[in-house]
Design a protein around this motif. Structure first.
Motif, PDB file in Angstrom:
ATOM      1  N   SER A 163     -17.293   9.109  -0.428  1.00  0.00           N
ATOM      2  CA  SER A 163     -17.938  10.391  -0.144  1.00  0.00           C
ATOM      3  C   SER A 163     -19.451  10.339  -0.187  1.00  0.00           C
ATOM      4  N   GLN A 164     -20.027   9.234  -0.636  1.00  0.00           N
ATOM      5  CA  GLN A 164     -21.476   9.210  -0.823  1.00  0.00           C
ATOM      6  C   GLN A 164     -22.182   8.232   0.114  1.00  0.00           C
ATOM      7  N   GLY A 165     -21.455   7.667   1.060  1.00  0.00           N
ATOM      8  CA  GLY A 165     -22.088   6.801   2.043  1.00  0.00           C
ATOM      9  C   GLY A 165     -22.376   5.408   1.542  1.00  0.00           C
ATOM     10  N   GLN A 166     -21.740   4.958   0.453  1.00  0.00           N
ATOM     11  CA  GLN A 166     -21.964   3.593  -0.012  1.00  0.00           C
ATOM     12  C   GLN A 166     -21.474   2.601   1.039  1.00  0.00           C
ATOM     13  N   GLU A 167     -22.198   1.514   1.194  1.00  0.00           N
ATOM     14  CA  GLU A 167     -21.835   0.515   2.184  1.00  0.00           C
ATOM     15  C   GLU A 167     -21.372  -0.749   1.467  1.00  0.00           C
ATOM     16  N   TYR A 168     -20.101  -0.997   1.529  1.00  0.00           N
ATOM     17  CA  TYR A 168     -19.551  -2.220   0.949  1.00  0.00           C
ATOM     18  C   TYR A 168     -18.279  -2.570   1.711  1.00  0.00           C
ATOM     19  N   THR A 169     -17.964  -3.857   1.701  1.00  0.00           N
ATOM     20  CA  THR A 169     -16.840  -4.356   2.491  1.00  0.00           C
ATOM     21  C   THR A 169     -16.064  -5.370   1.663  1.00  0.00           C
ATOM     22  N   LEU A 170     -14.743  -5.313   1.808  1.00  0.00           N
ATOM     23  CA  LEU A 170     -13.867  -6.309   1.196  1.00  0.00           C
ATOM     24  C   LEU A 170     -13.446  -7.293   2.281  1.00  0.00           C
ATOM     25  N   VAL A 171     -13.791  -8.563   2.129  1.00  0.00           N
ATOM     26  CA  VAL A 171     -13.471  -9.604   3.105  1.00  0.00           C
ATOM     27  C   VAL A 171     -12.415 -10.514   2.499  1.00  0.00           C
ATOM     28  N   THR A 172     -11.258 -10.632   3.191  1.00  0.00           N
ATOM     29  CA  THR A 172     -10.127 -11.371   2.628  1.00  0.00           C
ATOM     30  C   THR A 172      -9.562 -12.342   3.645  1.00  0.00           C
ATOM     31  N   PRO A 173      -9.957 -13.630   3.585  1.00  0.00           N
ATOM     32  CA  PRO A 173      -9.253 -14.659   4.355  1.00  0.00           C
ATOM     33  C   PRO A 173      -8.098 -15.208   3.522  1.00  0.00           C
ATOM     34  N   GLY A 174      -7.070 -15.712   4.207  1.00  0.00           N
ATOM     35  CA  GLY A 174      -5.960 -16.270   3.448  1.00  0.00           C
ATOM     36  C   GLY A 174      -4.805 -16.701   4.339  1.00  0.00           C
ATOM     37  N   ALA A 175      -3.743 -17.104   3.693  1.00  0.00           N
ATOM     38  CA  ALA A 175      -2.537 -17.546   4.395  1.00  0.00           C
ATOM     39  C   ALA A 175      -1.358 -17.357   3.461  1.00  0.00           C
ATOM     40  N   GLU A 216     -13.746 -11.281  -1.152  1.00  0.00           N
ATOM     41  CA  GLU A 216     -15.175 -11.208  -1.459  1.00  0.00           C
ATOM     42  C   GLU A 216     -15.642  -9.763  -1.332  1.00  0.00           C
ATOM     43  N   ILE A 217     -16.372  -9.293  -2.347  1.00  0.00           N
ATOM     44  CA  ILE A 217     -16.922  -7.944  -2.314  1.00  0.00           C
ATOM     45  C   ILE A 217     -18.363  -8.043  -1.813  1.00  0.00           C
ATOM     46  N   LYS A 218     -18.552  -7.617  -0.559  1.00  0.00           N
ATOM     47  CA  LYS A 218     -19.895  -7.657   0.017  1.00  0.00           C
ATOM     48  C   LYS A 218     -20.527  -6.285  -0.122  1.00  0.00           C
ATOM     49  N   ALA A 219     -21.649  -6.218  -0.803  1.00  0.00           N
ATOM     50  CA  ALA A 219     -22.292  -4.935  -1.070  1.00  0.00           C
ATOM     51  C   ALA A 219     -23.509  -4.748  -0.182  1.00  0.00           C
ATOM     52  N   GLY A 220     -23.733  -3.463   0.189  1.00  0.00           N
ATOM     53  CA  GLY A 220     -24.943  -3.107   0.918  1.00  0.00           C
ATOM     54  C   GLY A 220     -25.987  -2.597  -0.059  1.00  0.00           C
ATOM     55  N   ASN A 221     -26.671  -1.540   0.334  1.00  0.00           N
ATOM     56  CA  ASN A 221     -27.705  -0.967  -0.536  1.00  0.00           C
ATOM     57  C   ASN A 221     -27.102  -0.301  -1.760  1.00  0.00           C
ATOM     58  N   THR A 222     -25.909   0.289  -1.594  1.00  0.00           N
ATOM     59  CA  THR A 222     -25.246   0.948  -2.712  1.00  0.00           C
ATOM     60  C   THR A 222     -23.796   0.503  -2.761  1.00  0.00           C
ATOM     61  N   ILE A 223     -23.218   0.627  -3.957  1.00  0.00           N
ATOM     62  CA  ILE A 223     -21.838   0.210  -4.160  1.00  0.00           C
ATOM     63  C   ILE A 223     -21.242   1.083  -5.250  1.00  0.00           C
ATOM     64  N   PRO A 224     -19.955   1.488  -5.141  1.00  0.00           N
ATOM     65  CA  PRO A 224     -19.343   2.277  -6.213  1.00  0.00           C
ATOM     66  C   PRO A 224     -19.443   1.569  -7.551  1.00  0.00           C
ATOM     67  N   ASN A 225     -19.547   2.353  -8.612  1.00  0.00           N
ATOM     68  CA  ASN A 225     -19.759   1.800  -9.941  1.00  0.00           C
ATOM     69  C   ASN A 225     -18.649   0.851 -10.360  1.00  0.00           C
ATOM     70  N   ASN A 226     -17.410   1.210 -10.065  1.00  0.00           N
ATOM     71  CA  ASN A 226     -16.293   0.348 -10.478  1.00  0.00           C
ATOM     72  C   ASN A 226     -16.370  -1.026  -9.817  1.00  0.00           C
ATOM     73  N   TYR A 227     -16.755  -1.072  -8.555  1.00  0.00           N
ATOM     74  CA  TYR A 227     -16.896  -2.345  -7.864  1.00  0.00           C
ATOM     75  C   TYR A 227     -18.092  -3.119  -8.438  1.00  0.00           C
ATOM     76  N   PHE A 240     -16.466 -10.457 -12.952  1.00  0.00           N
ATOM     77  CA  PHE A 240     -15.672 -11.542 -12.359  1.00  0.00           C
ATOM     78  C   PHE A 240     -16.353 -12.211 -11.156  1.00  0.00           C
ATOM     79  N   GLY A 241     -17.518 -11.725 -10.783  1.00  0.00           N
ATOM     80  CA  GLY A 241     -18.222 -12.337  -9.666  1.00  0.00           C
ATOM     81  C   GLY A 241     -17.875 -11.675  -8.335  1.00  0.00           C
ATOM     82  N   ASP A 242     -18.616 -12.125  -7.296  1.00  0.00           N
ATOM     83  CA  ASP A 242     -18.411 -11.549  -5.961  1.00  0.00           C
ATOM     84  C   ASP A 242     -17.071 -11.942  -5.350  1.00  0.00           C
ATOM     85  N   THR A 243     -16.565 -13.108  -5.725  1.00  0.00           N
ATOM     86  CA  THR A 243     -15.385 -13.661  -5.066  1.00  0.00           C
ATOM     87  C   THR A 243     -14.255 -13.855  -6.064  1.00  0.00           C
TER      88      THR A 243
END
Length: 777
Positions: free
Chosen positions: A519-531, A555-566, A573-576
């Protein structure tokens, strides 16, 4: 005509022949018309044969049709046979035989060749399809022209227009000569307007109202949606089907002696309006007092009686009688009696309005299956079909296993038609052969499409799929999705018979990106490669259990803002995060249709267990659907979807495995993915537990008859998502209700929904109108 000639007469005489050929009548008629005696031919030895008048036809075609050769004895009968044979080729407009000094001269006039077949004024039919169908009956480019065939084609085209209610349609055939003895065939069509049903009347009915009876018919008068359904178009075939529906309606309510006395169809002078009147006699209702078995039931009368669906004390129902008869034949078939007969008889007492139903059974003879054949497959290997058979060769015939075999072959999805035919073996009255007659359909496709939803906005989809690669029954596919919030690239392969026992193996390689809605316009993406790799083990004919193992990295890729829990999860635990999930699942699908279900039951349980590397968790989901038909037109659908996840080994549940709720597929009326916990930044972060309850009551769109591809539905939803440290309570459930439209559109299932929240909380985001292409509940 055949020339008759005396050997001692003038050296060259000829007659021409026009079909049909009658040698003796033509000879007498010619003698009278010409005032000369008919010539008779004495047999002679043929010295030579010459052909004159050929332009395109090969001379060998003429010589091959002649019943005589050089050196043969020539007679009148052979001359007549030669004319018949040459006309039968369809290549010649006229044929003459002339005899000169013991030489037969064959003089032919070839039919013109069709240079083109064209249509003008054509709107209702596809030009290419008509040209193809006409060519199959002899009217096509490059074929000899036959006026009789052209006239028949014209009449058939008119008949096709009548079948589509174009009663004012006119078709005129024009034959235009062109160079080199060719003709151009043109069918000029004036279609006019469609004749529509403006009135349907049913007379003679007393028990049921006319409105009730008209509601059973497929044909209707013109309405606001009949432009789409075309139910107001009259056709004799559709009327006959409606009369059978009307008869079934009465027979299923005890009216054994119901009869359609007559039907009158009247068309207006301008051929635009049609009125239909159906005259019926209802008769009296009959109540079943008893059901009696007669004949040979193999000493298993009790087993057969358990299959009876006819209920004494209730009105006679033809559907129950037919259903009982079918069940009896199936039971006979299970014991090897492939040709059993069950004849229902009724003993009527008109004075009391009672009827006794007598079921006469005759098992005939028991047989076993000698051989199973596969026919019609040009690409698919025989073994792909044979391995689905549950009826074996050299075993007693079992109708239940044969039906199951047919259903299993159908579920492969490789064939458009599947029929299993039973044929007696010549000279053996206790053996039959089974033949699986199949018609293959294309199983590979390249798809490029676009979808639009109120949540994902515009998305592009590209896919290459081959469900029966090289005819082996294996699947190979590539999928690409470019939606706003969920993007994916997946390569998949499935071997349905990885082992001879029917254990399947599936391998997926994927790359997914997900942007959770906030709801606040945070920019973040979850990138998941796998098999992952999965094995499906069939435990019964209807139940399959799946086992698998996968490897994925998120991988949690963050933009300018990110939710607090993330943010906190990344700090700890790191980005990945790398996961090694084990999976197990079970599925049973008993719906009558996966696309437009009207009855049946569906269940699915699936669980992931992260056992190694950075994450330790267990995640399980359960989905159950139940579809209940309510009469002929209405359907009630119920759905429940629950999920739970938990962290293991003192580790928190991975936040990127959270469930989300709200919107289509969850609780409509609320914004997509907006239910559940909200962190301090105002972002919707989902939770580790979810519950969705949905109900839909489907009715046909007024004016569409019983069309199930376009339906209106009333719906009611309830559900919520809870975080890992929240108490799940039914008092937290959100609820909503509304109305929607479901349409199986050319680009996929389309569902539109409008609703009002019935139970909401201050932080909830409301979205009353929602739609999506390619969705179920």
């Amino acid at each position: 005509m055949l020339l008759s000639k005396a050997r001692a007469a003038a050296p060259r005489r000829a007659f021409s022949r026009v079909a049909p050929f009658r040698p003796h009548l033509l000879a007498a008629a010619l003698a009278g018309l010409l005032g000369a005696p008919a010539w008779a031919i004495d047999p002679f030895t043929l010295k030579d044969i010459r052909v004159e008048g050929l332009q395109r036809t090969d001379a060998g075609t003429v010589f091959g049709a002649l019943p005589f050769r050089i050196g043969d004895s020539y007679t009148e009968d052979k001359g007549a046979a030669a004319l018949r044979a040459l006309f039968a080729t369809g290549l010649f407009k006229d044929v003459r035989l002339e005899i000169v000094d013991d030489v037969v001269v064959v003089i032919v006039e070839e039919r013109p060749i069709i240079s083109s077949v064209e249509f003008t004024g054509l709107k209702e039919f596809d030009k290419e399809a008509l040209q193809k169908s006409l060519k199959e009956v002899g009217i096509g480019e490059g074929q000899p022209f036959d006026r009789a065939l052209a006239d028949r084609a014209e009449q058939e085209l008119k008949r096709q227009y009548l079948g589509k209610s174009y009663y004012g349609a006119e078709v005129v055939t024009t034959i235009t000569p062109v160079d080199r003895n060719r003709v151009a065939v043109t069918f000029s069509v004036v279609e006019g307007e469609v004749a529509k049903i403006n009135e349907i009347r049913i007379t003679g009915n007393k028990v049921f109202s006319e409105g009730t009876l008209l509601g059973q018919l497929e044909s209707t008068t013109s309405g606001w949606l009949t432009w789409y359904t075309k139910t107001d178009r009259y056709s004799r075939a559709k009327l006959n089907a409606d009369l059978e529906t009307l008869r079934a309606y009465y027979l299923n309510r005890g009216y054994l002696e119901f009869n359609v006395d007559s039907t009158q169809v009247a068309i207006s002078p301008d051929k635009q309006n049609i009125s239909v009147t159906v005259n019926v006699t209802e008769g009296q209702p009959y109540t079943v007092t008893a059901v009696r078995l007669e004949g040979d039931f193999l000493g298993k009368d009790d087993e057969f009686k358990r299959l009876i669906t006819i209920k004494p004390g209730e009105a006679y129902r033809a559907e129950s009688v037919a259903d009982t008869t079918r069940r009896f034949q199936e039971l006979y078939g299970q014991f090897g009696y492939a040709f059993s007969r069950v004849e229902p008889r009724t003993e009527i007492d008109r004075e009391t309005g009672q009827v006794v139903v007598v079921l006469v059974g005759d098992p005939t003879r028991r047989v076993y299956v000698r051989k199973i054949n596969v026919a019609g497959n040009t690409r698919t290997r025989d073994e792909v079909v044979r391995r689905e058979f549950r009826q074996f060769e050299s075993s007693w015939y079992d109708g239940r296993k044969i039906k199951l075999s047919r259903d299993r072959i159908d579920r492969l999805g490789y064939f458009s038609e599947i029929n299993i035919d039973t044929a007696e073996v010549a000279g053996a009255n206790d053996q039959v052969d089974l033949t699986a007659n199949i018609k293959e359909k294309p199983t590979g496709n390249i798809s490029l499409g676009a979808g639009f939803s109120s949540a994902d906005k515009l998305s592009l989809n590209f896919g290459i799929k081959q469900e029966n690669i090289f005819g082996s029954g294996n699947y190979l596919g590539l999928d690409l999705n470019t939606s706003k919030y969920n993007r994916s690239f997946v390569i998949s392969t499935v071997d349905p018979y990885f082992t001879n026992d029917g254990v399947s193996r599936a391998i997926d390689v994927f790359y997914r990106t997900q942007k959770p809605i906030n709801s606040q316009g945070q920019e973040y993406t979850l990138v998941t490669p796998g098999a992952n790799i999965r094995f499906g083990v069939p435990f019964t004919e209807f139940d399959t259990v799946y086992f698998g193992i996968g490897l994925e990295r998120t991988e949690i890729k963050a933009g300018n803002t990110i939710p607090n829990n993330y943010f906190l999860y990344r700090e700890q635990f790191g980005d990945t995060s790398t996961s090694l999930p084990l999976s197990v699942g079970w599925q049973r699908d008993g719906r009558d249709s996966a696309l437009v279900p009207t009855s049946g039951f569906y269940q699915r349980v699936f669980a992931d267990w992260g056992v190694a590397f950075d994450t330790r968790y267990v995640r399980a989901t359960y989905n159950v659907q139940y579809w209940l038909p309510l009469g002929k037109k209405f359907t009630l659908g119920l759905n429940a979807d629950a999920g739970i996840g938990k962290g293991l080994n003192d580790r928190p549940y991975p936040i990127f495995k959270n469930f989300y709720g709200g919107g289509l597929g969850s609780v409509r009326g609320f914004d997509q993915g907006s239910l559940g916990p909200v962190d301090v930044t105002g972002a919707y972060i989902g939770g580790n537990r979810k519950l969705s309850l949905n109900s839909e009551f489907y009715v046909p769109v007024p004016g569409t008859g019983n069309d199930r591809t376009l339906r209106v539905f009333l719906w009611a939803d309830a559900g919520n998502v809870w975080g890992e440290y929240e108490k799940a309570s039914l008092s937290d459930l959100r609820a909503s209700a509304g109305i929607g439209l479901s349409w199986i559109s050319p680009v996929g299932p389309l569902k539109l929904s409008y609703g009002e929240p019935l139970r909401k909380f201050p932080q909830d985001r409301i979205q009353k109108f929602q739609f999506q292409i390619g969705t179920a509940f």
